[in-house]
Structure formats: structure tokens, C-alpha cells
Design a protein around this motif. Structure first.
Motif, PDB file in Angstrom:
ATOM      1  N   PHE A 133      46.850  31.344  24.299  1.00 18.94           N
ATOM      2  CA  PHE A 133      47.477  30.388  25.204  1.00 18.94           C
ATOM      3  C   PHE A 133      46.529  30.052  26.348  1.00 18.94           C
ATOM      4  CE2 PHE A 133      49.120  34.701  26.127  1.00 18.94           C
ATOM      5  CZ  PHE A 133      48.554  34.916  27.372  1.00 18.94           C
ATOM      6  N   ARG A 134      46.872  29.017  27.074  1.00 14.97           N
ATOM      7  CA  ARG A 134      46.136  28.642  28.285  1.00 14.97           C
ATOM      8  C   ARG A 134      46.558  29.577  29.413  1.00 14.97           C
ATOM      9  NH1 ARG A 134      47.560  23.152  31.635  1.00 14.97           N
ATOM     10  NH2 ARG A 134      46.405  23.620  33.544  1.00 14.97           N
ATOM     11  N   ASN A 135      45.580  30.276  29.975  1.00 14.93           N
ATOM     12  CA  ASN A 135      45.845  31.209  31.066  1.00 14.93           C
ATOM     13  C   ASN A 135      46.044  30.436  32.367  1.00 14.93           C
ATOM     14  OD1 ASN A 135      45.793  33.723  32.624  1.00 14.93           O
ATOM     15  ND2 ASN A 135      43.767  33.018  33.282  1.00 14.93           N
ATOM     16  N   MET A 136      47.176  30.662  33.035  1.00 16.37           N
ATOM     17  CA  MET A 136      47.501  29.946  34.264  1.00 16.37           C
ATOM     18  C   MET A 136      47.312  30.795  35.525  1.00 16.37           C
ATOM     19  SD  MET A 136      48.443  26.896  33.325  1.00 16.37           S
ATOM     20  CE  MET A 136      49.470  26.226  34.647  1.00 16.37           C
ATOM     21  N   ALA A 137      46.925  32.047  35.379  1.00 23.13           N
ATOM     22  CA  ALA A 137      46.772  32.925  36.537  1.00 23.13           C
ATOM     23  C   ALA A 137      45.580  32.488  37.375  1.00 23.13           C
ATOM     24  CB  ALA A 137      46.588  34.368  36.086  1.00 23.13           C
ATOM     25  N   TRP A 138      45.740  32.522  38.714  1.00 18.47           N
ATOM     26  CA  TRP A 138      44.630  32.195  39.599  1.00 18.47           C
ATOM     27  C   TRP A 138      43.486  33.170  39.360  1.00 18.47           C
ATOM     28  CZ3 TRP A 138      45.167  27.578  40.980  1.00 18.47           C
ATOM     29  CH2 TRP A 138      46.362  27.058  41.461  1.00 18.47           C
ATOM     30  N   GLY A 139      42.283  32.664  39.429  1.00 15.04           N
ATOM     31  CA  GLY A 139      41.111  33.491  39.225  1.00 15.04           C
ATOM     32  C   GLY A 139      40.053  32.725  38.458  1.00 15.04           C
ATOM     33  N   PRO A 140      38.945  33.371  38.159  1.00 16.83           N
ATOM     34  CA  PRO A 140      37.822  32.670  37.512  1.00 16.83           C
ATOM     35  C   PRO A 140      38.122  32.199  36.097  1.00 16.83           C
ATOM     36  CG  PRO A 140      37.425  35.040  37.624  1.00 16.83           C
ATOM     37  CD  PRO A 140      38.627  34.771  38.468  1.00 16.83           C
ATOM     38  N   HIS A 141      39.214  32.698  35.485  1.00 19.22           N
ATOM     39  CA  HIS A 141      39.513  32.323  34.105  1.00 19.22           C
ATOM     40  C   HIS A 141      40.744  31.415  33.998  1.00 19.22           C
ATOM     41  CE1 HIS A 141      36.476  35.136  32.842  1.00 19.22           C
ATOM     42  NE2 HIS A 141      37.066  36.101  33.514  1.00 19.22           N
ATOM     43  N   ARG A 142      41.164  30.825  35.112  1.00 12.24           N
ATOM     44  CA  ARG A 142      42.305  29.919  35.062  1.00 12.24           C
ATOM     45  C   ARG A 142      41.988  28.734  34.146  1.00 12.24           C
ATOM     46  NH1 ARG A 142      47.129  28.461  37.665  1.00 12.24           N
ATOM     47  NH2 ARG A 142      47.456  26.212  37.876  1.00 12.24           N
ATOM     48  N   ASP A 143      42.958  28.348  33.354  1.00 13.73           N
ATOM     49  CA  ASP A 143      42.890  27.227  32.409  1.00 13.73           C
ATOM     50  C   ASP A 143      42.097  27.539  31.144  1.00 13.73           C
ATOM     51  OD1 ASP A 143      44.469  25.605  34.026  1.00 13.73           O
ATOM     52  OD2 ASP A 143      42.734  24.814  35.105  1.00 13.73           O
ATOM     53  N   GLU A 144      41.542  28.743  31.030  1.00 11.43           N
ATOM     54  CA  GLU A 144      40.835  29.106  29.811  1.00 11.43           C
ATOM     55  C   GLU A 144      41.818  29.554  28.729  1.00 11.43           C
ATOM     56  OE1 GLU A 144      37.635  31.874  30.303  1.00 11.43           O
ATOM     57  OE2 GLU A 144      36.882  30.898  32.121  1.00 11.43           O
ATOM     58  N   ILE A 145      41.441  29.336  27.478  1.00 10.40           N
ATOM     59  CA  ILE A 145      42.222  29.858  26.366  1.00 10.40           C
ATOM     60  C   ILE A 145      41.963  31.361  26.275  1.00 10.40           C
ATOM     61  CG2 ILE A 145      42.627  29.761  23.891  1.00 10.40           C
ATOM     62  CD1 ILE A 145      43.565  27.315  25.590  1.00 10.40           C
ATOM     63  N   THR A 146      43.042  32.123  26.316  1.00 15.16           N
ATOM     64  CA  THR A 146      42.940  33.572  26.271  1.00 15.16           C
ATOM     65  C   THR A 146      43.725  34.110  25.078  1.00 15.16           C
ATOM     66  OG1 THR A 146      44.829  33.774  27.788  1.00 15.16           O
ATOM     67  CG2 THR A 146      42.630  33.809  28.760  1.00 15.16           C
ATOM     68  N   ALA A 147      43.361  35.321  24.670  1.00 18.71           N
ATOM     69  CA  ALA A 147      43.982  35.944  23.507  1.00 18.71           C
ATOM     70  C   ALA A 147      44.581  37.289  23.885  1.00 18.71           C
ATOM     71  CB  ALA A 147      42.957  36.129  22.390  1.00 18.71           C
ATOM     72  N   VAL A 148      45.731  37.584  23.300  1.00 23.79           N
ATOM     73  CA  VAL A 148      46.377  38.895  23.420  1.00 23.79           C
ATOM     74  C   VAL A 148      46.923  39.270  22.044  1.00 23.79           C
ATOM     75  CG1 VAL A 148      47.015  38.636  25.856  1.00 23.79           C
ATOM     76  CG2 VAL A 148      48.586  37.848  24.074  1.00 23.79           C
ATOM     77  N   PRO A 149      47.103  40.555  21.776  1.00 19.97           N
ATOM     78  CA  PRO A 149      47.788  40.931  20.530  1.00 19.97           C
ATOM     79  C   PRO A 149      49.214  40.378  20.549  1.00 19.97           C
ATOM     80  CG  PRO A 149      46.666  42.822  21.509  1.00 19.97           C
ATOM     81  CD  PRO A 149      46.644  41.729  22.537  1.00 19.97           C
ATOM     82  N   ALA A 150      49.658  39.856  19.431  1.00 19.52           N
ATOM     83  CA  ALA A 150      50.985  39.242  19.383  1.00 19.52           C
ATOM     84  C   ALA A 150      52.090  40.235  19.695  1.00 19.52           C
ATOM     85  CB  ALA A 150      51.218  38.613  18.005  1.00 19.52           C
ATOM     86  N   ASP A 151      51.867  41.518  19.390  1.00 19.89           N
ATOM     87  CA  ASP A 151      52.897  42.514  19.665  1.00 19.89           C
ATOM     88  C   ASP A 151      52.789  43.096  21.078  1.00 19.89           C
ATOM     89  OD1 ASP A 151      50.555  43.903  19.295  1.00 19.89           O
ATOM     90  OD2 ASP A 151      51.379  45.358  17.862  1.00 19.89           O
ATOM     91  N   ARG A 152      51.772  42.653  21.849  1.00 12.91           N
ATOM     92  CA  ARG A 152      51.640  43.071  23.247  1.00 12.91           C
ATOM     93  C   ARG A 152      51.270  41.854  24.102  1.00 12.91           C
ATOM     94  NH1 ARG A 152      47.496  46.145  24.230  1.00 12.91           N
ATOM     95  NH2 ARG A 152      46.538  46.161  22.169  1.00 12.91           N
TER      96      ARG A 152
END
Length: 341
Positions: free
Chosen positions: A63-82
Motif C-alpha cells: 500500500f501507499r504509506n501515509m505516515a509522515w517521514g522520509p518514506h511518505r507516499d512510497e509503496i510499502t510492503a508488510v506480511p498479509a497476516d501482520r
């Protein structure tokens, strides 16, 4: 004496204006700096390698990461079960995003000195750019077909909300195998109530794919919205059901999740999340009772994922598709989810 007083007043005004201008610049700079810094209580986000094909076969949620910081708006990955766990940031920034079978679609803004422009970027399974296309307006929806062969996107050509009537959209579909681009689905023939339908106020948005020829979308005209089944080969859009916006086809191809305008709700928050059985055209209201202005995503055969406003702009939530249960938070500071497979 009067001239001297006028000069003094002018000098004071210039100084005050300069002070205000400097303060505004410093405030803007400070605000920008804070945006680039991770905020306390936000999700953990670190740079890393993101692929549309997870190593070891584990299912991912991107998903698109919306958290403030250097990685805002970047596509980020997480395990689907976490989904609330630490995020791996790709470095690729997107306003809207979707992916399937090794193909990604990323709608991006290009910031200019006078105005922003936009483009639709086709990504490979390592999120590298394969090809891009100019987008005519503000990105709003995107989807990739289950095979990864087709990508669709919708932009606002004018206006920036579906809530009112003063907007215009453009929806495009490209075949990534030969780059055959259907630039504007409004060129397709619309069939309404079994008859050809023509109008100057057509708007089409929210494509969801069944296969490499058949898709569903919303067509709006004369103040009404319709679910249509699209045929790429025949270049037709056939109306199936009324009052359907931003459809999303279930993995088994039998149901459509969508947002529906419910009479009596506020004009700026008119939608609730429903599911339509395509065989019987029976509508089922989900347990989500808040306004939904998103194209929901099926996380499996039985549940939906969608975005709602949050402290960082948007959060992801889930709810059963059969009307049971209750909404549950998935991930905060996130939007435009995809389970790329």
C-alpha cells in the motif's frame, strides 16, 4: 511634514510585510521538515527491497504509506497476516497503486514550477518502470487484471470529488503485452436498457477486471450511475444494475463490492459499502456504517479492505462481505492496498 509621515508609514508597512513573509517562509520550511521526520506513535518504516512476488511464497499486502517521514507516499510492503507490523519501503512514490501477477500500476504526480502534471506508470515485479503514459488529471482509481496483462486508471479531468455533479473523469486501459492503449472508455458504445445510449455527459470510472477481455465499471449520465460490463474486443459497455459506484469484483467472479448512495445521507457523505450478487442482483449492506469514498478491495472471498480518513490522511479497515460482523482496523496511515499474489 505630511510627506515625511507618509514615508515613515510606508517604511513601517514594508518592514511588517517583510516580517510576515519571512515568518511564512520559515513556517512552511519547518512544516516541510516535520513532514520528512517520523512522528512519535507512527508505524515503523525502513528502506528495503520490495517485490510483487514475495520471497518464500508468503502473501504480502502492499500500500501507499501515509505516515509522515522520509518514506511518505512510497509503496510499502508488510506480511498479509501482520498488516500492522514494520513496513518495508520501496522508494517508489505513488498517489494510487494496484498490482497483480507481477504487474503494478502507479499513478504519480510530477511537481512543476507552475503546476503539477500526472502520469500512469507500469511497473514490473521489482517495481521498476516499464513504460509510462501521460494522465490527463488528478489520479483517483487504478486496477490490474488477475493475469497482470491489463492495467486501468481513472483521473479527474475537472473537479476532485465524486460527491457532487461538477466533475469529469477519464478512464484508460492498456495491454502491457503490446502496449495497446484504450485511452478513453467514453469511446466505447454504451448499452442501457437493451438499447444504444448516447449522451454528452458520460463519465466512466472504477474499472475492475474479470479476465483479459471482460471488466466492470461505473457509467454516470443524467444524474444516474450504472454498473456496466465492459467488453474490450467488442468495445461495449452494457448496463447491468443502477446506483453502483467504484465496483470491485470478488476473486471467484460472482459478486461486486461497491459504494452506494443511500437516500437521506448528507450530500458530501452519501455512500455506504454494499455487495451485489451478480447472479441474482441481490444487494447486501455490509456492517460498515461510515461513509466510504474508495474502491474496496477483496482480501479473499469473504472480506473487503478499504480506506477511511485517519490521523495521517487515511487508514485501512476491513469488514465481512456478507453483512455480518463489524469493521476492524487493518493498518493506519495507509491507502491504495493490493495483494499482488
Amino acid at each position: 511634514m505630511q510627506n515625511r509621515t507618509r514615508v515613515i508609514i510606508l517604511l513601517v508597512a514594508v518592514v511588517l510585510l517583510g516580517t510576515v513573509g519571512t515568518g511564512a517562509v520559515l513556517y512552511a520550511a519547518d512544516r516541510t521538515a516535520r513532514r520528512d521526520q517520523a512522528q512519535p506513535g507512527g508505524p515503523s518504516v525502513e528502506s528495503g527491497t520490495v517485490s510483487l512476488r514475495a520471497a518464500g511464497g508468503g502473501r504480502q499486502l502492499l500500500f501507499r504509506n501515509m505516515a509522515w517521514g522520509p518514506h511518505r507516499d512510497e509503496i510499502t510492503a508488510v506480511p498479509a497476516d501482520r498488516p500492522d507490523g514494520p513496513r518495508t519501503a520501496s522508494g517508489v512514490q505513488c498517489l494510487r497503486f494496484h498490482a497483480a501477477a507481477g504487474t503494478g500500476i502507479c499513478l504519480q504526480a510530477q511537481h512543476g514550477a507552475l503546476e503539477d502534471t500526472y502520469r500512469a506508470v507500469i511497473l514490473d515485479d521489482h517495481l521498476r518502470e516499464r513504460r509510462s503514459f501521460p494522465a490527463a488529471g488528478i489520479p483517483t482509481r487504478s486496477r490490474v487484471s488477475p493475469s497482470g496483462h491489463l492495467a486501468a486508471w481513472t483521473v479527474f479531468v475537472s473537479g476532485d470529488s465524486y460527491a457532487g455533479s461538477d466533475f469529469s473523469t477519464r478512464t484508460s486501459i492498456v495491454d502491457v503485452r503490446d502496449w495497446n492503449l484504450r485511452e478513453n472508455l467514453e469511446d466505447f458504445a454504451v448499452i442501457l436498457d437493451g438499447r444504444p445510449y448516447q449522451a454528452h455527459d458520460l463519465n466512466i470510472w472504477g474499472v475492475t477486471f474479470a479476465d483479459d477481455n471482460t471488466f466492470y465499471a461505473t457509467v454516470a449520465s443524467a444524474g444516474q450511475t450504472h454498473l456496466v460490463r465492459g467488453d474490450l474486443t467488442a468495445r461495449t459497455l452494457t448496463a447491468l444494475h443502477d446506483d453502483v459506484e467504484c465496483p470491485s469484483l470478488s476473486p471467484d467472479g460472482t459478486r461486486i463490492a461497491y459504494k452506494k448512495r443511500v437516500p437521506g445521507l448528507p450530500a458530501d457523505a452519501p455512500w455506504r459499502l454494499y455487495v451485489l450478487d451478480l447472479a441474482t442482483m441481490t444487494e447486501t449492506a455490509t456492517a460498515e456504517q461510515r461513509n466510504i469514498d474508495d474502491q474496496a478491495l477483496w482480501s479473499g472471498d469473504d472480506a473487503l479492505v478499504y480506506a477511511l480518513p485517519g490521523d495521517y490522511g487515511a487508514d485501512l479497515w476491513t469488514v465481512p462481505a456478507d453483512g455480518s460482523g463489524s469493521p476492524r482496523a487493518v493498518a493506519k496511515a495507509a491507502v491504495a492496498p493490493a495483494y499482488p499474489g
